[in-house]
Structure formats: structure tokens, C-alpha cells
Scaffold this active site. Structure first.
Site, PDB file in Angstrom:
ATOM      1  N   GLU A 194      -7.224  -5.515   7.969  1.00 15.44           N
ATOM      2  CA  GLU A 194      -8.043  -4.319   7.843  1.00 15.44           C
ATOM      3  C   GLU A 194      -9.095  -4.667   6.790  1.00 15.44           C
ATOM      4  O   GLU A 194      -8.813  -4.643   5.595  1.00 15.44           O
ATOM      5  CB  GLU A 194      -7.185  -3.135   7.408  1.00 15.44           C
ATOM      6  CG  GLU A 194      -7.902  -1.807   7.384  1.00 15.44           C
ATOM      7  CD  GLU A 194      -7.012  -0.657   6.952  1.00 15.44           C
ATOM      8  OE1 GLU A 194      -7.565   0.385   6.545  1.00 15.44           O
ATOM      9  OE2 GLU A 194      -5.772  -0.801   7.003  1.00 15.44           O
ATOM     10  N   ASP A 200      -8.714   6.761  -0.738  1.00 12.93           N
ATOM     11  CA  ASP A 200      -8.099   5.672  -1.486  1.00 12.93           C
ATOM     12  C   ASP A 200      -7.824   6.045  -2.936  1.00 12.93           C
ATOM     13  O   ASP A 200      -8.530   6.847  -3.542  1.00 12.93           O
ATOM     14  CB  ASP A 200      -9.008   4.436  -1.446  1.00 12.93           C
ATOM     15  CG  ASP A 200      -9.095   3.844  -0.056  1.00 12.93           C
ATOM     16  OD1 ASP A 200      -8.037   3.543   0.504  1.00 12.93           O
ATOM     17  OD2 ASP A 200     -10.211   3.699   0.478  1.00 12.93           O
TER      18      ASP A 200
END
Length: 240
Positions: free
Chosen positions: A34, A45
């Protein structure tokens, strides 16, 4: 055998390092990459990935760095571009598809693109479907009408890098009953949690536990070695 997808941030500390790291991860059991596109406001995140995103941008990251890395590695391991929709919109979604096809990219992972908006794009190029523990069963069924490559099951409501726990057994059972597309779980997966989180799914997605090594004050060679060792341990643990 259960799969291991590794999230890494493109071009931190530099793009040649990213290429070397991808080669090493493949050699140590990683099945897919990824490849994170640095962004100034990565809302899904946690602090670790946010910090590496910031440093990559401060170092002068450009989207061409992702293209460069992908050109060198897209043919050796399944690769997915992970970025926020602004990254794709700014360059032009069709342009990004064109470049992705050129470099053998398998799909896009765009965490801030809700299903209702993703419908417009999902038939143009594989767009990974997200399922969260807050989704109702009816909504999950709707989201999974046309899944591509794999389904990304978010382990908990929140941001990456946390150590939360939620009972996902009912969601996993329901998904497995309605579709055969591989189901991978992400968020909070590391050497200590991977075996438990991998139960009843087809693979795991690991990010923060790898990316935090990039922030350590050690040589690039040691960073690659340490991240690769973590990957090897995780791959073995989910397949015990």
C-alpha cells in the site's frame, strides 16, 4: 495462506530507499504494498503516519516520486496507491488511472472518499471498498455490491496506530456469507496483535508499526532490516 499488505510512505527518507524497502519486504513474505502518497492532512492516520507524511512533504515530495517508485516496483509485487482524494483530484482522476495502468498498479485506496461518492469512480479503475464496525449490515451489503481486489475491514472506529479492540466476529461472518472477495483487516495490526486480528479473515494490512521505524535515529540499512524483520514475524504469525 493469509496475505500481508504493507503500508509504506513514498519517498521517505527518499525514493531510492522506498524502492530498496519494497524489494526487501517482498523477500520477507509481504504480498502487497500500500504505497502511501504523502498528504498534508491525512485524516484517517495517527500521529506516526502523519509525521512521516509531513517530513516527506518537507523533503520536497512530488507525485512523480510515486510514479518513479511504481515504475521500478509495480511489476514485482501487487501495489495499491493509497492517498486522500485531493491527491487524485488535483492531478486529475483519469490521469492517475492512466499512470496507474502504466505501472501495473492494482487499485486505489482512498479513505476519505465515502461510498456514495465513490460510485462515480469505481467502474473506472479498481477502488478498494472500506467496511467499518460502525456500518449497519444493510450498509455493508450496499457497499459490497461491486468489490474490487479485496475488502478493507477497518478494525475499529478511529485513526491508524491506535490499540483499540472491537468484536468484529458478526461483521466478518456476515461479509463471508454474502461475498467471496478476500477480506483483509487493517488498523492496529502489529507483531503482537496480528495473529488474533487475522482470525477468520484472509489477510492483514500493516502500516504504523512499519512506518514508525522510519522515524528512528538509525541508518537506512538498519531501517530496512528492522522493518523487514517485523514483516517476516507478522507473516509467520498470521499463518501459524
Amino acid at each position: 495462506m493469509k496475505k500481508l499488505i504493507a503500508y509504506i510512505t513514498t519517498a521517505y527518507p527518499d525514493k531510492e530507499f522506498t524502492i530498496d524497502l519494497i524489494h526487501s519486504l517482498k523477500e520477507n513474505g509481504v504480498d502487497g504494498i500500500e504505497l502511501g502518497i504523502p498528504f498534508s492532512d491525512p485524516v484517517a492516520d495517527g500521529e506516526i503516519i502523519q509525521e512521516v507524511n509531513k517530513r516527506a512533504l518537507q523533503n520536497g515530495y512530488k507525485i512523480n516520486d510515486t510514479f518513479y517508485v511504481s515504475e521500478k516496483t509495480g511489476n514485482i509485487i501487487d501495489t495499491y496507491w493509497m492517498g486522500y482524494f485531493n491527491n487524485f483530484y488535483h492531478k486529475g482522476y483519469d490521469f492517475m488511472i492512466e499512470k496507474a495502468k502504466e505501472y501495473n498498479i492494482k487499485g486505489f485506496i482512498i479513505p476519505d472518499l465515502p461510498y456514495e461518492e465513490a460510485i462515480e469512480y469505481e467502474n473506472k479503475f479498481p477502488l478498494i471498498s472500506f467496511v467499518a464496525p460502525t456500518d449497519s449490515l444493510d450498509r455493508i451489503k450496499t457497499i459490497l455490491q461491486n468489490p474490487k481486489e479485496f475488502i478493507y475491514l477497518v478494525a475499529y472506529a478511529g485513526i491508524t496506530g491506535s490499540d483499540k479492540k472491537e468484536d468484529l466476529s458478526n461483521i466478518i461472518k456476515y461479509i463471508k456469507e454474502i461475498i467471496s472477495t478476500p477480506l483483509y483487516i487493517g488498523f492496529g495490526v502489529n507483531e503482537n496483535t496480528a495473529r488474533e486480528k487475522a482470525k477468520n479473515v484472509d489477510g492483514v494490512i500493516v502500516g504504523s508499526t512499519f512506518v514508525k521505524v522510519l522515524l528512528e535515529d538509525i541508518s537506512n540499512t538498519e531501517k530496512i532490516k528492522k522493518i523487514s524483520q517485523k514483516a517476516k514475524i507478522i507473516k509467520e504469525s498470521i499463518n501459524d
